[in-house]
Write a protein that holds these residues in place. Structure first.
Motif, short mmCIF file in Angstrom:
data_model
loop_
_atom_site.label_atom_id
_atom_site.label_comp_id
_atom_site.label_asym_id
_atom_site.label_seq_id
_atom_site.Cartn_x
_atom_site.Cartn_y
_atom_site.Cartn_z
N ILE A 150 0.87 -1.17 0.00
CA ILE A 150 0.00 0.00 0.00
C ILE A 150 0.91 1.22 0.00
O ILE A 150 1.78 1.36 0.86
CB ILE A 150 -0.97 0.00 1.20
CG1 ILE A 150 -1.84 1.26 1.15
CG2 ILE A 150 -0.24 -0.13 2.51
CD1 ILE A 150 -2.96 1.24 2.18
N ARG A 175 0.93 5.37 -0.37
CA ARG A 175 0.23 6.65 -0.38
C ARG A 175 1.25 7.78 -0.26
O ARG A 175 2.44 7.55 -0.11
CB ARG A 175 -0.78 6.72 0.76
CG ARG A 175 -1.88 5.66 0.68
CD ARG A 175 -2.75 5.68 1.90
NE ARG A 175 -3.82 4.70 1.83
CZ ARG A 175 -4.66 4.43 2.82
NH1 ARG A 175 -4.54 5.09 3.98
NH2 ARG A 175 -5.59 3.51 2.67
N ASP A 214 -3.80 2.39 -3.24
CA ASP A 214 -4.46 2.77 -1.99
C ASP A 214 -5.07 1.59 -1.25
O ASP A 214 -5.61 1.77 -0.15
CB ASP A 214 -5.56 3.80 -2.28
CG ASP A 214 -4.98 5.10 -2.82
OD1 ASP A 214 -3.83 5.41 -2.47
OD2 ASP A 214 -5.68 5.80 -3.58
N ARG A 215 -4.99 0.42 -1.83
CA ARG A 215 -5.57 -0.77 -1.20
C ARG A 215 -4.45 -1.72 -0.78
O ARG A 215 -3.59 -2.06 -1.59
CB ARG A 215 -6.51 -1.48 -2.18
CG ARG A 215 -7.18 -2.71 -1.60
CD ARG A 215 -7.99 -3.39 -2.68
NE ARG A 215 -8.59 -4.63 -2.19
CZ ARG A 215 -9.23 -5.51 -2.96
NH1 ARG A 215 -9.34 -5.27 -4.26
NH2 ARG A 215 -9.73 -6.61 -2.44
N TYR A 216 -4.50 -2.11 0.48
CA TYR A 216 -3.46 -2.98 1.03
C TYR A 216 -3.84 -4.43 0.72
O TYR A 216 -4.65 -5.04 1.43
CB TYR A 216 -3.33 -2.76 2.52
CG TYR A 216 -2.02 -3.23 3.12
CD1 TYR A 216 -0.95 -3.58 2.30
CD2 TYR A 216 -1.84 -3.31 4.49
CE1 TYR A 216 0.25 -3.99 2.84
CE2 TYR A 216 -0.65 -3.72 5.05
CZ TYR A 216 0.40 -4.07 4.21
OH TYR A 216 1.60 -4.49 4.74
N THR A 217 -3.26 -4.98 -0.32
CA THR A 217 -3.58 -6.34 -0.74
C THR A 217 -2.35 -6.99 -1.34
O THR A 217 -1.29 -6.37 -1.47
CB THR A 217 -4.74 -6.33 -1.76
OG1 THR A 217 -5.11 -7.68 -2.07
CG2 THR A 217 -4.33 -5.62 -3.04
#
Length: 290
Positions: free
Chosen positions: A51, A53, A174-177
């Protein structure tokens, strides 16, 4: 000194050499098997979680640490750097040791703490790195990443692994995956299929071109026979008219050389020639190409 004394001294010397060699072999074997200091080895991860940012950058890697020696190795700290990037990109620090690679709300994350890798054993860990305001903004390209460690028996940071981080797979920063980090490689069957497409298409195009030329030649020959009778000889292959000339003659794609050169240089059908393949300019026969 008698011969008996000389023989005894030589036998003692030989026995001493053998004893010393046996002692050295025993000590070296004991050191190699029990007291030798090994080194840490690790390998490129096939997946990662990320992720990124503007305020923070977090990266989670599954690592396998292998101790090549018999003595245990104490790992005190880990760090992740980008050696080919500008100095504004801060290194990512070890912030936690989660229990799994996929981030989730119910995971059990442990704070960073030193651990021991026993001798001749491997240990699997998931390490999470983070840096506030790191300056790293992902682009659709590969990044050179270096994993460094600080161990108990050495001073300073030691390089463990340099691998490629394929940031092009990060489709949602923006997505923690989890994302795949393995290179895309074609199998032998896929390579064979992809390699045969171009030759097959080229061969098909050549066959279609030969078929069109043959049909045009047969059409021109039938037209000539209806008007002037059978041909005396076949036209030579080097007297094929140009594409623009053939289009003006039949509005198809003929390849026969039965054309005449008119007074103004234009090509007209040969209504008076008894031999196929001739060219007439100003009512004179010529052997030039049409």
């Amino acid at each position: 000194m008698t011969a008996t004394d000389q023989a005894a001294s030589s036998s003692l010397t030989g026995a001493g050499v053998v004893s010393v060699c046996a002692l050295l072999f025993t000590v070296a074997s004991f050191w190699w098997l029990n007291a030798r200091q090994g080194r840490l080895k690790t390998w490129e991860p096939h997946a990662f979680a990320a992720i990124i940012r503007s305020s923070t950058a977090r990266l989670r890697l599954p690592l396998v640490l292998h101790n090549t020696g018999p003595k245990p190795i104490v790992v005190q700290d880990l760090i992740l750097t980008f050696p080919d990037e500008p100095a504004s990109h801060l290194p990512l620090l070890w912030v936690s040791s989660p229990s799994r690679l996929q981030p989730g709300p119910d995971e059990d994350a442990k704070l960073p703490a030193g651990f021991v890798v026993p001798g001749r054993e491997a240990q699997q860990l998931v390490i999470e790195f983070e840096a506030p305001f790191s300056g790293l903004m992902p682009e659709a390209r590969d990044y050179k990443v270096q994993l460094q460690a600080r161990v108990g028996h050495r001073k300073g940071w030691r390089r463990l692994l340099t691998f490629t981080l394929r940031a092009a797979n990060i489709i949602d920063p923006d997505r923690y995956t989890v994302y795949n980090n393995a290179p895309v490689e074609l199998t032998k069957e896929d390579q064979k299929k992809s390699g045969c497409r171009a030759p097959r298409a080229a061969g098909r195009a050549r066959r279609q071109l030969r078929s069109g030329r043959q049909e045009a030649a047969e059409f021109f020959e039938r037209r000539w026979r209806r008007r002037h009778g059978p041909l005396r000889q076949h036209p030579p292959a080097d007297r094929v008219p140009e594409a623009s000339t053939r289009s003006r003659l039949l509005r198809v794609r003929p390849t026969c050389g039965l054309v005449l050169a008119g007074p103004l240089g234009g090509a007209v059908p040969d209504h008076r020639a008894g031999v196929a393949g001739g060219c007439l300019r100003r009512r004179r026969w010529s052997t030039r190409r049409c």
